[in-house]
Design an enzyme around this catalytic site. Sequence first.
Site, mmCIF file in Angstrom:
data_model
loop_
_atom_site.group_PDB
_atom_site.id
_atom_site.type_symbol
_atom_site.label_atom_id
_atom_site.label_comp_id
_atom_site.label_asym_id
_atom_site.label_seq_id
_atom_site.Cartn_x
_atom_site.Cartn_y
_atom_site.Cartn_z
ATOM 1 N N TYR A 169 11.737 0.980 2.855
ATOM 2 C CA TYR A 169 11.560 0.923 1.394
ATOM 3 C C TYR A 169 10.659 2.079 0.928
ATOM 4 O O TYR A 169 11.005 2.824 0.002
ATOM 5 C CB TYR A 169 10.956 -0.434 1.012
ATOM 6 C CG TYR A 169 10.462 -0.468 -0.410
ATOM 7 C CD1 TYR A 169 11.344 -0.390 -1.474
ATOM 8 C CD2 TYR A 169 9.090 -0.561 -0.686
ATOM 9 C CE1 TYR A 169 10.882 -0.399 -2.783
ATOM 10 C CE2 TYR A 169 8.626 -0.573 -1.989
ATOM 11 C CZ TYR A 169 9.527 -0.489 -3.029
ATOM 12 O OH TYR A 169 9.066 -0.484 -4.323
ATOM 13 N N SER A 185 5.884 3.930 -5.394
ATOM 14 C CA SER A 185 5.200 2.812 -4.742
ATOM 15 C C SER A 185 4.082 3.267 -3.826
ATOM 16 O O SER A 185 4.148 4.343 -3.211
ATOM 17 C CB SER A 185 6.234 2.057 -3.912
ATOM 18 O OG SER A 185 5.606 1.106 -3.115
ATOM 19 N N LYS A 217 11.500 5.540 -1.522
ATOM 20 C CA LYS A 217 10.751 5.948 -2.726
ATOM 21 C C LYS A 217 10.215 7.377 -2.554
ATOM 22 O O LYS A 217 10.203 8.161 -3.504
ATOM 23 C CB LYS A 217 9.601 4.971 -2.985
ATOM 24 C CG LYS A 217 10.070 3.597 -3.435
ATOM 25 C CD LYS A 217 10.504 3.590 -4.909
ATOM 26 C CE LYS A 217 11.102 2.283 -5.333
ATOM 27 N NZ LYS A 217 11.441 2.207 -6.743
#
Length: 329
Positions: free
Chosen positions: A140, A116, A144
């Site tokens: 988040y 991402s 990743k």
Amino acid sequence: MILVTGGAGYIGSHCVRELQERGMDVVVYDNLVTGHIESVPNGVPFVKGDIFDVELLRQTFRKYGVDSVIHFAAYSLVGESMSNPAKYYHNNVAGTLALLDAMIAEKVGYLVFSSSAATYGDCGNGLITEDSPQNPTSVYGQTKLMMEQFMQDYDKAYGLKYVALRYFNAAGAHRSGEIGEAHNPESHLIPIILQVANGKRDHIGIFGEDYPTPDGTCVRDYIHITDLADAHIRALDYLKQGGKSTHYNLGNGNGFSVKEVIDMTEKVTGLSIKRAIEPRRAGDPATLVASSEKIKRELGWKPQYDSLESIISSAWKWHSSHKNGYDKD
Ligand code: UDP
């Protein structure tokens, strides 16, 4: 045979369609916590399972003769990751470790990984390249980045070959109109604006108007889901032809502010969209815009949906005919 984790989710289901249309053998592996069984095409085998379930993964690899994995299964909401980091570290990080263990044990050697733009964090207003510093501003993004690091180490130690694709903002829907974006509750910008257009919401809340951007709202790079799917297939071909593990950004290279996205949606739908300014959402960087030159140069990838208008039109085709997502209208 290619196993797609999270193959019943938004990005995964579009990738499965693309693989199927190109005559490639694919098995979908999904726990259906956020995925939709309705999105799995007829004729594609489906295994309901969790990425933590190393035994089931190993059995599935053997049963279907899996030689490669495209890994989408993850929780993916920036805001939620800030209020519930445990959910993100347990599922995304520990779950991916379990998947990697199963792959190493069964000698499944190729992995295309859904990373991402959130791994970069605040990089100022310029285009982000694969060499830009990775300092995530959200849990988040941090999960990743950690997964990218595992893969790097697993390549060195066990020879796992991977491509990490760092997506910017996925949007739009399949040209058939049969599958599209359907989260419950919805938290992404374009589907929420379209819910206002559909009369399912009163207004769109703009999260912050005091960012260091031209109109004060966050700037993002929107990329069509079919263009993303195409990149996964190219990445897998590249690995199977002996390519080295690597990372690619995936975006259109054009940034649009939240207000510009709302204005474009008004143009596409011909409807007026009510808006209200709300506080910033935790974890959001001001600007995220990709340079995707590396994947264009090395894998010949080229986005087909290269305007915001075409991307929103494609999303509107799905949302205007599926007001309740996969549930019956
Ligand atoms: N956003 C917003 N209102 C919403 C949802 C999102 O202003 O109801 C903003 C959000 O703060 C971000 C951008 O829209 O700047 C895109 O958010 P989204 O959740 O779609 O994707 P993300 O950038 O988190 O991957």
